[in-house]
Design an enzyme around this catalytic site. Structure first.
Site, PDB file in Angstrom:
ATOM      1  N   TYR A 148     -44.329 -38.865 -32.335  1.00 27.38           N
ATOM      2  CA  TYR A 148     -45.126 -37.985 -31.611  1.00 27.38           C
ATOM      3  C   TYR A 148     -46.290 -38.408 -31.255  1.00 27.38           C
ATOM      4  O   TYR A 148     -47.232 -38.928 -31.907  1.00 27.38           O
ATOM      5  CB  TYR A 148     -45.163 -36.744 -32.430  1.00 27.38           C
ATOM      6  N   LYS A 176     -41.316 -37.737 -29.218  1.00 34.94           N
ATOM      7  CA  LYS A 176     -41.672 -36.576 -28.330  1.00 34.94           C
ATOM      8  C   LYS A 176     -43.058 -36.955 -27.828  1.00 34.94           C
ATOM      9  O   LYS A 176     -43.927 -37.527 -28.561  1.00 34.94           O
ATOM     10  CB  LYS A 176     -41.866 -35.312 -29.060  1.00 34.94           C
ATOM     11  N   VAL A 220     -39.439 -30.473 -25.773  1.00 39.47           N
ATOM     12  CA  VAL A 220     -40.073 -29.755 -26.888  1.00 39.47           C
ATOM     13  C   VAL A 220     -41.057 -28.953 -26.183  1.00 39.47           C
ATOM     14  O   VAL A 220     -42.159 -29.447 -26.649  1.00 39.47           O
ATOM     15  CB  VAL A 220     -40.378 -30.907 -27.903  1.00 39.47           C
TER      16      VAL A 220
END
Length: 317
Positions: A148, A176, A220
């Site tokens: 992330y 992400k 996302v």
């Protein structure tokens, strides 16, 4: 393999991470405890719309601001509500390796299917420290992990070179990226040329259509808490190669994203969910619920987007 991407040995991650994996809010009741009924309704809302996974305890899920007991309850409630239909990814976005390892073990014990881990923060770290942090967190449980990159919160970028090094571990599923840096995002997409199974997902709604059309595997998006079908529709349009339709859907996303500017963005997002019957709009302390004026502004944006009605929970499948 079942139709939802779950094989005998576990989830088929390349398939599951092609689509919309909303970073769910953590609904809290009036006493501040995780609200199981609201979580169940939220999960039905997004799974019923066609989302392929659930990301818990990210920024929208307030993972860094919840207590360990709250974090455990959020993951447990999500796992129970998902009931094996989609995987549950649990964020362990804590500032140091020790706390992140504890959170990872807790999430594994509560039934999470994967972890989400990013850069450590508070103190300065270099690429070597980032790699050690991720490696030690991943080694702490049998679960795979999604990287992330959200430097707005960690104050440290996970640069493409570091991501490329971390991607050599087959348990690192992908990343992400919420930085909003499209040039750097394209460098992340290039990692897929070396490891085709590495999934690259966009977390910045303003780059949704552009990223998917350039080869991103999915999204996302925080707004998928509110209107998951809009993002599922965008993914389907990209899969069909319908570029004009993608542009039109991106304009709708951009209009709705104005709700983030109605006071503190997290309070506004939770207010939007509450207006759709998903939770009560209460954020974790020290934030307060959206003011009456901000709530009215959010309601007007939902009405303009055709999303003012309460969400209808889909039956379990």
């Amino acid at each position: 393999m079942t139709s939802n991407g779950k094989a005998m040995g576990g989830w088929e991650w390349e398939r599951v991470l092609h689509g919309i994996v909303p970073p769910l809010i953590s609904p809290l009741d009036d006493a501040g405890a995780p609200d199981a009924d609201a979580m169940a309704a939220l999960v039905e809302h997004v799974v019923g719309a066609g989302c392929t996974g659930l990301f818990m305890l990210g920024g929208c899920g307030e993972g860094a601001w919840l207590t360990p007991a709250q974090r455990g309850a959020v993951v447990r409630q999500a796992v129970r509500a998902a009931a094996g239909r989609v995987p549950v990814l649990a964020g362990v976005m804590l500032p140091g390796t020790g706390p992140a390892i504890e959170a990872a073990r807790q999430a594994a014990g509560e039934g999470a299917d994967a972890l989400v881990v990013g850069s450590p923060y508070y103190f300065g770290v270099d690429a070597a420290a980032q790699e050690r942090h991720v490696g030690q967190v991943v080694a702490a449980t049998p679960l795979p992990a999604l990287l992330y990159n959200i430097p707005q919160c960690t104050h440290h970028v996970l640069p493409p070179a570091t991501v490329r090094a971390l991607a050599r571990d087959p348990r690192v599923l992908g990343i992400k990226d919420s930085a909003g840096d499209f040039e750097a995002f394209q460098a992340l997409l290039a990692i897929k040329q070396e490891r085709p199974r590495f999934r690259v997902l966009q977390g910045h709604e303003s780059l949704a259509a552009a990223s998917l059309l350039q080869g991103a595997d999915g999204m996302v998006p925080g707004l998928a808490n509110v209107v998951p079908a809009l993002f599922v529709e965008l993914q389907a349009a990209v899969d069909r190669g319908a570029a004009p339709e993608c542009a039109a859907l991106q304009r709708r996303i951009a209009a709705l994203a104005q709700l983030y500017r109605q006071g503190p963005w997290l309070a506004a997002l939770k207010a939007a969910c509450a207006l759709r019957g998903l939770g009560n709009g209460r954020p974790a302390p020290p934030l307060l619920p959206a003011s009456a004026a901000d709530r009215d502004a959010v309601r007007a944006l939902l009405e303009a987007a055709g999303a003012a009605r309460p969400a209808t929970a889909a039956p379990a499948r």
